[in-house]
Design an enzyme around this catalytic site. Structure first.
Site, PDB file in Angstrom:
ATOM      1  N   ALA A 127     -32.105  -8.743 -31.616  1.00  0.00           N
ATOM      2  CA  ALA A 127     -33.498  -8.907 -32.055  1.00  0.00           C
ATOM      3  C   ALA A 127     -33.648  -9.171 -33.545  1.00  0.00           C
ATOM      4  CB  ALA A 127     -34.306  -7.676 -31.656  1.00  0.00           C
ATOM      5  N   TYR A 165     -19.781 -20.088 -21.596  1.00  0.00           N
ATOM      6  CA  TYR A 165     -21.201 -19.719 -21.728  1.00  0.00           C
ATOM      7  C   TYR A 165     -21.914 -19.838 -20.372  1.00  0.00           C
ATOM      8  CZ  TYR A 165     -25.962 -19.888 -23.757  1.00  0.00           C
ATOM      9  OH  TYR A 165     -27.277 -19.648 -24.075  1.00  0.00           O
ATOM     10  N   LYS A 207     -23.742 -16.925 -18.204  1.00  0.00           N
ATOM     11  CA  LYS A 207     -25.178 -16.987 -17.901  1.00  0.00           C
ATOM     12  C   LYS A 207     -25.423 -17.033 -16.391  1.00  0.00           C
ATOM     13  CE  LYS A 207     -26.740 -16.738 -22.103  1.00  0.00           C
ATOM     14  NZ  LYS A 207     -27.506 -15.557 -22.529  1.00  0.00           N
TER      15      LYS A 207
HETATM   16  P1  NDP Z   1     -29.384 -16.470 -32.191  1.00  0.00           P
HETATM   17  O1  NDP Z   1     -27.964 -16.857 -32.432  1.00  0.00           O
HETATM   18  O2  NDP Z   1     -30.455 -17.068 -33.011  1.00  0.00           O
HETATM   19  O3  NDP Z   1     -29.521 -14.871 -32.298  1.00  0.00           O
HETATM   20  C1  NDP Z   1     -28.610 -14.036 -31.614  1.00  0.00           C
HETATM   21  C2  NDP Z   1     -28.994 -12.581 -31.811  1.00  0.00           C
HETATM   22  O4  NDP Z   1     -28.056 -11.762 -31.086  1.00  0.00           O
HETATM   23  C3  NDP Z   1     -28.934 -12.125 -33.259  1.00  0.00           C
HETATM   24  O5  NDP Z   1     -29.915 -11.137 -33.481  1.00  0.00           O
HETATM   25  C4  NDP Z   1     -27.540 -11.493 -33.363  1.00  0.00           C
HETATM   26  O6  NDP Z   1     -27.507 -10.587 -34.450  1.00  0.00           O
HETATM   27  C5  NDP Z   1     -27.431 -10.825 -31.986  1.00  0.00           C
HETATM   28  N1  NDP Z   1     -26.072 -10.588 -31.506  1.00  0.00           N
HETATM   29  C6  NDP Z   1     -25.074 -11.492 -31.356  1.00  0.00           C
HETATM   30  N2  NDP Z   1     -23.981 -10.887 -30.910  1.00  0.00           N
HETATM   31  C7  NDP Z   1     -24.281  -9.563 -30.781  1.00  0.00           C
HETATM   32  C8  NDP Z   1     -23.561  -8.421 -30.377  1.00  0.00           C
HETATM   33  N3  NDP Z   1     -22.272  -8.466 -30.016  1.00  0.00           N
HETATM   34  N4  NDP Z   1     -24.191  -7.216 -30.354  1.00  0.00           N
HETATM   35  C9  NDP Z   1     -25.486  -7.128 -30.740  1.00  0.00           C
HETATM   36  N5  NDP Z   1     -26.223  -8.176 -31.126  1.00  0.00           N
HETATM   37  C10 NDP Z   1     -25.631  -9.374 -31.150  1.00  0.00           C
HETATM   38  O7  NDP Z   1     -29.610 -16.737 -30.619  1.00  0.00           O
HETATM   39  P2  NDP Z   1     -30.953 -17.208 -29.858  1.00  0.00           P
HETATM   40  O8  NDP Z   1     -32.109 -16.448 -30.349  1.00  0.00           O
HETATM   41  O9  NDP Z   1     -31.001 -18.677 -29.845  1.00  0.00           O
HETATM   42  O10 NDP Z   1     -30.590 -16.771 -28.354  1.00  0.00           O
HETATM   43  C11 NDP Z   1     -31.033 -15.536 -27.793  1.00  0.00           C
HETATM   44  C12 NDP Z   1     -30.637 -15.496 -26.323  1.00  0.00           C
HETATM   45  O11 NDP Z   1     -31.256 -16.589 -25.639  1.00  0.00           O
HETATM   46  C13 NDP Z   1     -29.134 -15.615 -26.072  1.00  0.00           C
HETATM   47  O12 NDP Z   1     -28.758 -14.823 -24.987  1.00  0.00           O
HETATM   48  C14 NDP Z   1     -28.978 -17.085 -25.732  1.00  0.00           C
HETATM   49  O13 NDP Z   1     -27.836 -17.320 -24.952  1.00  0.00           O
HETATM   50  C15 NDP Z   1     -30.261 -17.339 -24.964  1.00  0.00           C
HETATM   51  N6  NDP Z   1     -30.633 -18.748 -24.928  1.00  0.00           N
HETATM   52  C16 NDP Z   1     -30.947 -19.441 -26.086  1.00  0.00           C
HETATM   53  C17 NDP Z   1     -31.272 -20.769 -26.028  1.00  0.00           C
HETATM   54  C18 NDP Z   1     -31.625 -21.571 -27.247  1.00  0.00           C
HETATM   55  O14 NDP Z   1     -31.824 -22.795 -27.088  1.00  0.00           O
HETATM   56  N7  NDP Z   1     -31.736 -21.008 -28.410  1.00  0.00           N
HETATM   57  C19 NDP Z   1     -31.291 -21.483 -24.739  1.00  0.00           C
HETATM   58  C20 NDP Z   1     -30.968 -20.675 -23.605  1.00  0.00           C
HETATM   59  C21 NDP Z   1     -30.658 -19.354 -23.706  1.00  0.00           C
HETATM   60  P3  NDP Z   1     -26.116 -10.132 -35.153  1.00  0.00           P
HETATM   61  O15 NDP Z   1     -25.357 -11.392 -35.433  1.00  0.00           O
HETATM   62  O16 NDP Z   1     -26.517  -9.363 -36.362  1.00  0.00           O
HETATM   63  O17 NDP Z   1     -25.432  -9.269 -34.165  1.00  0.00           O
END
Ligand code: NDP
Length: 248
Positions: free
Chosen positions: A14, A156, A160
């Site tokens: 988040a 991925y 998913k």
């Molecule tokens: P971002 O890369 O913008 O953000 C990812 C978030 O997840 C960050 O807050 C990151 O914070 C956190 N995160 C990553 N790894 C971990 C971990 N191991 N533990 C805890 N937190 C973690 O991704 P999006 O907002 O684009 O994507 C969000 C979700 O939506 C994902 O599941 C993605 O697969 C899905 N999605 C996104 C799409 C898109 O087009 N953007 C399309 C389809 C699905 P930090 O690095 O500090 O941990």
């Protein structure tokens, strides 16, 4: 709208992107939101920004959602602060793209660990209390890639697609307790994850989207907000695509 007032939510991943928009939307609707991400400073800043904007208490926790010990420590601390959790949004996710023949073991394992194992760990951690309170909303972020597949994203897509099977199984296990479990499948949404696309890749993708544009995080958040509400109580085990018509 303050229909979620008195409720508590956990949103993983988040600190930015979709997770941030989801946390902000739930907070705007009155829920106390616990944000989880790995980077303590990033997630702390996100929580502070949401609290300042909505005036609703928001808390930040640093944890690796794919690591059982790390996540259970965060959930234990959250449940100490907020004994009843009504909403869980399993959103954290990563990509490690590459063609299948050259994909490294660690890139497959890491994507499955963070994207899929995390959903199992988070849901299991919260289910006992949701069953006890006979109410809950669990929303898992999958992707249209998990439905249709995508060259260069076998790891991925597998993670998913796994979320979809997990969501339906979970929905069947807990439906009788008024707990719903649904998956949201975004298409291409503007965020850090999609920032890495080249202009060429982007124009190829846009050609396949009837709406001719990428989606915005707040559009996904609006759907998640609905699924998190009491009004969505008869929807469970479903996969909701939000993709500008791409999957039609
Ligand atoms: P971002 O890369 O913008 O953000 C990812 C978030 O997840 C960050 O807050 C990151 O914070 C956190 N995160 C990553 N790894 C971990 C971990 N191991 N533990 C805890 N937190 C973690 O991704 P999006 O907002 O684009 O994507 C969000 C979700 O939506 C994902 O599941 C993605 O697969 C899905 N999605 C996104 C799409 C898109 O087009 N953007 C399309 C389809 C699905 P930090 O690095 O500090 O941990």
């Amino acid at each position: 709208m303050s229909d979620l007032q008195g409720q508590t939510a956990i949103v993983t991943g988040a600190s930015r992107g979709l997770g941030y928009a989801i946390a902000e939307t739930l907070s705007q609707r009155g829920a106390k939101v616990h944000l989880i991400a790995r980077n303590q400073a990033g997630v702390g800043e996100a929580a502070a920004k949401i609290t300042a904007a909505t005036g609703v208490a928001t808390m930040a926790w640093s944890a690796d959602v794919g690591d059982a010990e790390s996540l259970s420590a965060a959930f234990a601390a959250i449940q100490k602060d907020s004994p009843s959790i009504e909403i869980l949004v399993n959103n954290a996710g990563i990509t490690r793209d590459g063609l299948l023949m050259r994909m490294k073991d660690e890139d497959f394992d890491e994507v499955v660990r963070i994207n899929l194992r995390s959903v199992f760990l988070g849901t299991r951690a919260i289910l006992r209390s949701m069953i006890r309170q006979k109410y809950g909303r669990i929303i898992n972020l999958t992707s249209i890639v998990g439905v249709h597949g995508q060259a260069g994203q076998a790891n991925y897509a597998a993670s998913k697609a796994g979320i979809i099977g997990f969501t339906k199984s979970c929905a069947k296990e807990v439906a009788s307790r008024s707990i719903t479990c649904n998956a949201v499948a975004p298409g291409f949404i503007n965020s850090d994850m999609t920032k890495v696309l080249t202009e060429d890749q982007k124009s190829g993708i846009l050609a396949g989207i009837p709406m001719g544009r990428m989606g915005e995080a707040y559009e996904v958040a609006a759907l998640v907000g609905f699924l998190a509400s009491k009004g969505a109580g008869y929807l469970t085990g479903q996969v909701f695509s939000i993709d500008g018509g791409m999957g039609m």
